[in-house]
Design an enzyme around this catalytic site. Structure first.
Site, PDB file in Angstrom:
ATOM      1  N   GLU A  93       0.822  -1.212   0.000  1.00  0.00           N
ATOM      2  CA  GLU A  93       0.000   0.000   0.000  1.00  0.00           C
ATOM      3  C   GLU A  93       0.854   1.259   0.000  1.00  0.00           C
ATOM      4  OE1 GLU A  93      -2.545  -0.698   3.381  1.00  0.00           O
ATOM      5  OE2 GLU A  93      -3.938  -1.843   2.158  1.00  0.00           O
ATOM      6  N   CYS A 106       3.479   8.477   0.835  1.00  0.00           N
ATOM      7  CA  CYS A 106       3.992   7.542   1.839  1.00  0.00           C
ATOM      8  C   CYS A 106       4.054   6.174   1.158  1.00  0.00           C
ATOM      9  CB  CYS A 106       3.057   7.524   3.053  1.00  0.00           C
ATOM     10  SG  CYS A 106       3.492   6.254   4.252  1.00  0.00           S
ATOM     11  N   CYS A 113       6.124  -7.272   7.016  1.00  0.00           N
ATOM     12  CA  CYS A 113       7.256  -6.768   7.800  1.00  0.00           C
ATOM     13  C   CYS A 113       7.618  -7.806   8.854  1.00  0.00           C
ATOM     14  CB  CYS A 113       6.887  -5.445   8.476  1.00  0.00           C
ATOM     15  SG  CYS A 113       8.286  -4.689   9.329  1.00  0.00           S
ATOM     16  N   CYS A 117       6.044  -4.746  15.428  1.00  0.00           N
ATOM     17  CA  CYS A 117       5.719  -3.666  16.371  1.00  0.00           C
ATOM     18  C   CYS A 117       4.248  -3.822  16.774  1.00  0.00           C
ATOM     19  CB  CYS A 117       5.938  -2.301  15.722  1.00  0.00           C
ATOM     20  SG  CYS A 117       7.628  -2.061  15.153  1.00  0.00           S
ATOM     21  N   CYS A 120       1.179  -1.727  15.212  1.00  0.00           N
ATOM     22  CA  CYS A 120       1.158  -1.548  13.758  1.00  0.00           C
ATOM     23  C   CYS A 120       0.438  -2.697  13.068  1.00  0.00           C
ATOM     24  CB  CYS A 120       2.597  -1.453  13.273  1.00  0.00           C
ATOM     25  SG  CYS A 120       2.762  -1.516  11.488  1.00  0.00           S
ATOM     26  N   SER A 219      11.414   5.843  14.345  1.00  0.00           N
ATOM     27  CA  SER A 219      10.159   5.599  15.076  1.00  0.00           C
ATOM     28  C   SER A 219      10.548   5.267  16.503  1.00  0.00           C
ATOM     29  CB  SER A 219       9.416   4.406  14.469  1.00  0.00           C
ATOM     30  OG  SER A 219       9.056   4.685  13.162  1.00  0.00           O
ATOM     31  N   LEU A 220      10.463   6.250  17.368  1.00  0.00           N
ATOM     32  CA  LEU A 220      10.997   6.080  18.723  1.00  0.00           C
ATOM     33  C   LEU A 220       9.908   5.559  19.687  1.00  0.00           C
ATOM     34  CD1 LEU A 220      13.490   6.509  20.534  1.00  0.00           C
ATOM     35  CD2 LEU A 220      12.743   8.864  20.876  1.00  0.00           C
ATOM     36  N   CYS A 338      -1.119   6.544  10.008  1.00  0.00           N
ATOM     37  CA  CYS A 338       0.101   5.912  10.488  1.00  0.00           C
ATOM     38  C   CYS A 338      -0.196   4.639  11.283  1.00  0.00           C
ATOM     39  CB  CYS A 338       0.848   6.911  11.357  1.00  0.00           C
ATOM     40  SG  CYS A 338       2.390   6.284  11.910  1.00  0.00           S
TER      41      CYS A 338
HETATM   42  S1  SF4 Z   1       5.921   0.019  12.419  1.00  0.00           S
HETATM   43 FE1  SF4 Z   1       7.204  -1.792  12.846  1.00  0.00          FE
HETATM   44  S2  SF4 Z   1       5.982  -3.565  12.193  1.00  0.00           S
HETATM   45 FE2  SF4 Z   1       5.047  -1.715  11.294  1.00  0.00          FE
HETATM   46  S3  SF4 Z   1       5.933  -1.605   9.240  1.00  0.00           S
HETATM   47 FE3  SF4 Z   1       7.188  -0.283  10.591  1.00  0.00          FE
HETATM   48  S4  SF4 Z   1       8.830  -1.630  11.315  1.00  0.00           S
HETATM   49 FE4  SF4 Z   1       7.262  -2.958  10.445  1.00  0.00          FE
END
Ligand code: SF4
Length: 351
Positions: A93, A106, A113, A117, A120, A219-220, A338
């Site tokens: 996407e 984006c 992935c 996380c 997500c 991405s903290l 997001c």
């Molecule tokens: S937020 Fe984490 S799980 Fe989601 S796409 Fe990014 S790295 Fe991968």
């Protein structure tokens, strides 16, 4: 019979060698790249400045793998989410995000992935494969067209924040940036491009060594290892200390300020104590902080933080002279915000 190769996988030198072998002028290689990169043709037939026999020769040896827009949804706030179907049937996407002074694409770097996380939607899918440079590049080409077709405003920015971890697909990510910034490609400035990582310290150091010109976002989401381990398992092997060291190295080599993305979750990382930890972490790294409103995903355990808490959090940081932006989320009604990509798309993607 030998399988035909995807012509897009050939380097300029390989293309030249092919033409020389077939007694053709090597400048044809550049013409082919122009058809593929700039004009984005989907067949050899469309390469009209090549003779018919030459087009047949190409057709005999190669195929052109293409990416197609399989589905497109437009949000009430004008965000457009596209499902891109790849040549092998996988789907990724990409999103066009129009705002007051920019048109941002984006884009995704992997099918699925591997980093799981917890907040997500993509993290709930398995990683299927890396995207090749063209598959990354062509998402930009398609979204660029949408920006003109729908809003008559040119695309201004690109963020690698869609599906996947770009630094685990390092070479293809770098190559796609080269295509986007090259005059042979889209000729965009690298300063308009941001690659976002969940935090792979070794690869951040490599970006510094490679002296890349684009922006880097981390991405903290928590400046405390215990909390960050809880939501981002990658932190177990890439601690905050290792990341801070890699980021300082990246800054020393590139002089590019880092962007920290901080999704703020209700009752998890939204207190002033969390803000204090974040301020301490940021102190020695030239940076800016984007505080991002969370969008709940199906089956997710997190909630959106209260607006007053978000404002107090931001004020705490501002008082300590940190650069802070609050990002209200876009495209929520179509799951384009997001962390939401792949939210309704699991079947198609994990095919
Ligand atoms: S937020 Fe984490 S799980 Fe989601 S796409 Fe990014 S790295 Fe991968």
């Amino acid at each position: 019979m030998e399988q035909k190769r995807d012509i897009k996988q050939l380097s300029l030198d390989e293309l030249k060698a092919f033409f020389e072998k077939h007694n053709e002028k090597s400048f044809r290689a550049k013409q082919i790249r122009e058809w593929l990169w700039k004009k984005n043709v989907k067949s050899f037939e469309e390469m009209t400045n090549l003779s018919k026999p030459l087009r047949s020769l190409l057709d005999e040896h190669f195929v052109i793998h293409t990416l197609t827009v399989a589905d497109k949804q437009i949000s009430k706030d004008k965000t457009i989410k596209s499902a891109f179907k790849l040549y092998d049937g996988n789907v990724v996407e990409g999103v066009l995000i129009p705002s007051k002074n920019r048109m941002t694409a984006c884009i995704s770097s992997q099918v699925g992935c591997s980093l799981t996380c917890k907040f997500c939607a993509t993290g709930q899918l398995k990683r299927v494969r890396n995207l090749n440079p063209y598959e990354i590049y062509e998402q930009v080409v398609e979204i660029k067209k949408q920006a003109i077709e729908h809003y008559n405003i040119p695309l201004s920015n690109i963020v690698y924040m869609g599906m996947g971890e770009p630094l685990l697909n390092y070479n293809n990510t770098i190559e796609s940036v080269e295509m986007i910034t090259s005059e042979e490609g889209l000729g965009m400035s690298p300063k308009r491009i941001t690659v976002s990582t969940a935090g792979i310290a070794k690869m951040i150091t490599k970006l510094g060594d490679d002296q890349v010109k684009f922006n880097l976002a981390l991405s903290l989401h928590a400046a405390n290892d215990k909390k960050r381990n809880e939501i981002m398992p990658i932190n177990e092997t890439n601690s905050l200390e290792a990341l801070a060291e890699a980021l300082k190295y990246f800054y020393d080599k590139t002089k590019t300020r880092i962007t920290f993305e901080y999704i703020i979750f209700k009752d998890f990382n939204d207190t002033l104590m969390d803000a204090q930890e974040l301020a301490i972490f940021c102190k020695h790294i030239p940076c800016k902080i984007n505080i991002i409103e969370y969008n709940p995903i199906d089956g997710g355990k997190f909630q959106q933080a209260d607006r007053e808490k978000v404002d107090a959090f931001a004020q705490y940081l501002e008082k300590r002279k940190l650069i802070v932006n609050i990002r209200r989320s876009r495209g929520k009604d179509i799951d384009a915000a997001c962390g939401q990509l792949a939210n309704k798309n699991k079947v198609a993607i994990s095919a």
